[in-house]
Design a protein around this motif. Structure first.
Motif, short mmCIF file in Angstrom:
data_model
loop_
_atom_site.label_atom_id
_atom_site.label_comp_id
_atom_site.label_asym_id
_atom_site.label_seq_id
_atom_site.Cartn_x
_atom_site.Cartn_y
_atom_site.Cartn_z
N MET A 153 0.83 -0.97 0.03
CA MET A 153 0.01 -0.06 -0.06
C MET A 153 0.68 1.25 -0.03
N THR A 154 0.52 2.38 -0.64
CA THR A 154 1.17 3.51 -0.86
C THR A 154 0.21 4.63 -0.11
N GLY A 155 0.61 5.11 0.70
CA GLY A 155 -0.09 6.25 1.62
C GLY A 155 -0.31 7.60 0.56
N LEU A 156 -1.64 8.02 0.76
CA LEU A 156 -2.00 9.37 0.04
C LEU A 156 -0.92 10.67 0.54
N GLN A 157 -0.45 10.45 1.64
CA GLN A 157 0.48 11.69 1.73
C GLN A 157 1.62 11.64 1.01
N SER A 158 1.87 10.36 0.32
CA SER A 158 3.12 10.33 -0.63
C SER A 158 3.01 10.70 -2.00
N LEU A 159 1.50 10.87 -2.18
CA LEU A 159 0.95 11.15 -3.39
C LEU A 159 0.55 12.38 -3.82
N TRP A 160 0.51 13.26 -3.02
CA TRP A 160 0.08 14.77 -2.82
C TRP A 160 0.77 15.47 -4.34
N LEU A 161 1.79 15.41 -4.48
CA LEU A 161 2.44 15.96 -5.75
C LEU A 161 1.97 15.41 -7.08
N PRO A 162 1.71 14.08 -7.14
CA PRO A 162 1.19 13.65 -8.45
C PRO A 162 -0.25 14.06 -8.72
N ILE A 163 -1.03 14.06 -7.76
CA ILE A 163 -2.38 14.55 -7.60
C ILE A 163 -2.45 15.97 -8.05
N LEU A 164 -1.78 16.98 -7.50
CA LEU A 164 -1.84 18.26 -7.92
C LEU A 164 -1.50 18.44 -9.21
N LEU A 165 -0.20 17.92 -9.44
CA LEU A 165 0.36 18.14 -10.91
C LEU A 165 -0.50 17.54 -12.00
N SER A 166 -1.16 16.35 -11.65
CA SER A 166 -2.17 15.83 -12.80
C SER A 166 -3.04 16.74 -12.85
N GLY B 177 -7.89 13.11 -9.47
CA GLY B 177 -6.65 12.61 -9.03
C GLY B 177 -6.41 11.97 -7.56
N LEU B 178 -7.28 12.55 -6.91
CA LEU B 178 -7.20 11.95 -5.47
C LEU B 178 -7.63 10.42 -5.41
N LEU B 179 -8.90 10.42 -6.12
CA LEU B 179 -9.52 9.22 -6.02
C LEU B 179 -8.45 8.14 -6.74
N ALA B 180 -7.91 8.64 -8.02
CA ALA B 180 -7.01 7.67 -8.60
C ALA B 180 -5.95 7.41 -7.78
N ALA B 181 -5.38 8.21 -6.88
CA ALA B 181 -4.26 8.10 -6.17
C ALA B 181 -4.71 6.90 -4.91
N TYR B 182 -5.84 7.27 -4.46
CA TYR B 182 -6.42 6.28 -3.37
C TYR B 182 -6.54 5.02 -3.98
N VAL B 183 -7.19 4.77 -5.12
CA VAL B 183 -7.44 3.47 -5.72
C VAL B 183 -6.03 2.91 -5.90
N ALA B 184 -5.01 3.40 -6.64
CA ALA B 184 -3.59 2.81 -7.19
C ALA B 184 -2.94 2.65 -5.79
N GLY B 185 -3.21 3.58 -4.62
CA GLY B 185 -2.23 3.48 -3.43
C GLY B 185 -2.66 2.22 -2.75
N CYS B 186 -4.06 1.82 -2.67
CA CYS B 186 -4.40 0.72 -1.95
C CYS B 186 -3.89 -0.65 -2.63
N ALA B 187 -3.82 -0.29 -4.01
CA ALA B 187 -3.49 -1.66 -4.64
C ALA B 187 -2.06 -2.03 -4.87
N LEU B 188 -1.10 -0.72 -5.08
CA LEU B 188 0.38 -0.93 -5.31
C LEU B 188 1.11 -0.18 -4.05
N PRO B 189 2.33 -0.94 -4.11
CA PRO B 189 3.35 -0.27 -2.81
C PRO B 189 4.13 0.64 -3.61
N PRO B 190 5.04 1.41 -2.94
CA PRO B 190 6.03 2.18 -3.19
C PRO B 190 6.89 1.20 -4.49
#
Length: 186
Positions: free
Chosen positions: A1-14, A112-125
């Motif tokens: 699992m990848t936490g949302l806090q580590s995905l804030w940059l791709p969420i905003l840039l996307s 982007g947040l929803l995509a991050a959540y789904v991908a983060g739940c399914a995939l590790p760093p």
């Protein structure tokens, strides 16, 4: 699992990327020029509607008063006689484009947040970039395009408009997925 806090940059840039791509599509291409054709008697229709002072909102006419009314011969005659109209009345005056653009950016950030959540739940760093692309692209595509088809199915929106908006949604989803692959935590 990848936490949302580590995905804030791709969420905003996307969201920024989608905002830019959508602006380019709508401002510099004729792609959506035919989505809403002009009425040949626009002035006459506007002159007829203006005194009615219809408040902003969504309307369907003729509109039955009840389920029983929908089955009546009088209502059937109204439908036959027409016009049958679904319309959105907007406030008079200049379009508030800044508000619309802000809401579009926020919507893109939510996708982007929803995509991050789904991908983060399914995939590790450090996940395989193809899997990141897959999860993010599918989720973002659903967010940008899936519900558009209901408007053509139920409300007779032109299928050409829906298909073009779906292609836009695919482009936005691919841009979103590309940003996430680029910035996925290692």
């Amino acid at each position: 699992m990848t936490g949302l806090q580590s995905l804030w940059l791709p969420i905003l840039l996307s969201a920024v990327a989608v905002f830019i791509v959508s602006s380019l599509i709508h401002m510099f291409t004729p792609w959506h020029k035919s989505d809403y054709p002009k009425l040949s008697n626009e002035e006459k229709v506007m002159d007829a509607m203006r005194p009615l002072a219809i408040p902003p909102g969504d309307y369907f006419m003729p509109r039955p008063a009840s389920r029983q009314d929908m089955g009546s011969s009088e209502f059937a005659e109204k439908m036959k006689r027409g016009p049958v109209v679904i319309m959105t009345v907007m406030p008079n005056g200049p379009s508030r484009m800044s508000r619309n653009l802000l809401l579009w950016f926020l919507y893109s950030a939510v996708v982007g947040l929803l995509a991050a959540y789904v991908a983060g739940c399914a995939l590790p760093p450090g996940a395989d970039p193809r899997r990141v692309f897959h999860f993010v692209a599918i989720t973002a595509f659903i967010g940008y395009a899936a519900a558009l088809w209901q408007m053509s199915i139920w409300y007779h929106r032109a299928w050409s408009t829906t298909v073009k908006a779906t292609v836009d949604g695919l482009i936005y989803a691919l841009a979103t997925a590309g940003i996430f692959v680029w910035l996925w935590p290692r």
